[in-house]
Design a protein around this motif. Sequence first.
Motif: not given
Length: 128
Positions: A23-30, A88-97
């Motif tokens: 849900n990008p509008a709520n800063d939720h990226f799965m 993993c859920n992130l608050k942004t549309d990019m990240g790493s693990m």
Amino acid sequence: MVTFITDGVKVSVETIYQPEYSNPANDHFMFAYKVSIENMSDYAVRLMSRHWYIFDSNGAKREVEGDGVVGLQPVIEPGSSHEYVSGCNLKTDMGSMKGEYHMMRLLDNAMFDVHIPEFYLIAPYRMN
């Protein structure tokens, strides 16, 4: 896919963005990730626990530790592999693990760490 070998244990990771659970509008990226752990050594090993480092592109960092993977502490015989899928859920549309698995060699109960290579979690629209 990223791959790394530590002490004869090969870890490979693939990632998939999950728009239906985001849900990008709520800063939720799965994101889902599929891990393959292949035992290329001469000894059976048991995956005892995991330690993840999770990074959002906004600078946030989290750590997750726990026993096994998805509720299992699998024994992986020489020449065999274990695969699982998690998320993993992130608050942004990019990240790493990245992280490590704490393994036990069953021959002598010796503990050792297997490196999980850094992999990127990126929503496909960011790639254009």
